[in-house]
Design a protein around this motif. Sequence first.
Motif, short mmCIF file in Angstrom:
data_model
loop_
_atom_site.label_atom_id
_atom_site.label_comp_id
_atom_site.label_asym_id
_atom_site.label_seq_id
_atom_site.Cartn_x
_atom_site.Cartn_y
_atom_site.Cartn_z
N GLN A 4 0.87 -1.39 -0.86
CA GLN A 4 -0.06 -0.26 0.05
C GLN A 4 1.14 1.19 0.17
O GLN A 4 0.45 2.26 -0.84
N LEU A 11 1.82 7.00 -7.09
CA LEU A 11 0.66 7.40 -7.03
C LEU A 11 1.19 9.16 -7.17
O LEU A 11 0.45 9.74 -7.33
N CYS A 21 -3.63 17.35 -13.07
CA CYS A 21 -3.36 17.58 -12.27
C CYS A 21 -2.21 18.40 -10.63
O CYS A 21 -3.09 18.09 -9.65
N CYS A 37 -11.84 16.05 -1.25
CA CYS A 37 -10.44 15.37 -2.05
C CYS A 37 -10.82 15.46 -3.09
O CYS A 37 -11.94 15.60 -4.00
N GLY A 39 -12.13 13.78 -6.67
CA GLY A 39 -13.06 11.97 -7.51
C GLY A 39 -12.37 11.08 -7.60
O GLY A 39 -10.47 11.49 -8.70
N ALA A 40 -12.64 9.74 -7.34
CA ALA A 40 -11.47 8.62 -7.98
C ALA A 40 -12.13 8.92 -9.21
O ALA A 40 -11.02 8.34 -9.92
N GLY A 41 -12.76 9.00 -10.45
CA GLY A 41 -12.66 8.83 -11.51
C GLY A 41 -11.46 9.53 -12.01
O GLY A 41 -10.58 9.86 -12.77
N VAL A 43 -8.67 10.13 -10.38
CA VAL A 43 -7.08 9.78 -10.54
C VAL A 43 -6.85 8.49 -10.63
O VAL A 43 -6.26 8.14 -11.38
N ARG A 44 -8.58 7.75 -11.90
CA ARG A 44 -8.71 6.53 -12.45
C ARG A 44 -7.07 7.47 -13.93
O ARG A 44 -6.44 6.61 -14.05
N ASN A 45 -8.09 8.31 -14.15
CA ASN A 45 -7.76 8.57 -15.74
C ASN A 45 -6.12 9.50 -15.25
O ASN A 45 -5.49 8.29 -16.41
N TRP A 48 -4.19 5.92 -15.24
CA TRP A 48 -5.16 4.98 -16.79
C TRP A 48 -3.59 5.80 -17.62
O TRP A 48 -3.08 4.82 -18.52
#
Length: 70
Positions: A4, A11, A21, A37, A39-41, A43-45, A48
């Motif tokens: 972790q 990251l 970012c 914070c 959003g997860a979308g 962070v995902r992009n 990716w």
Amino acid sequence: MRTQELLAARLRVIARATPWCLQALHAVEQLGLPHCCIGAGAVRNLVWDAFHGYAARWPRVTILAWVGVV
């Protein structure tokens, strides 16, 4: 170092190397909210795109438009 911690460190490296970012993080900081914070979308992009060698997906003008703050 645990898995972790290694993933969190990875990251941070990706986030610091990605101008949109850093812009988003700065914009959220300027809001002065006590707890929030990105959003997860977003962070995902971020992850990716970094793993697949993509540059920003959209023109700079619209990038911050799709970053959710929760």
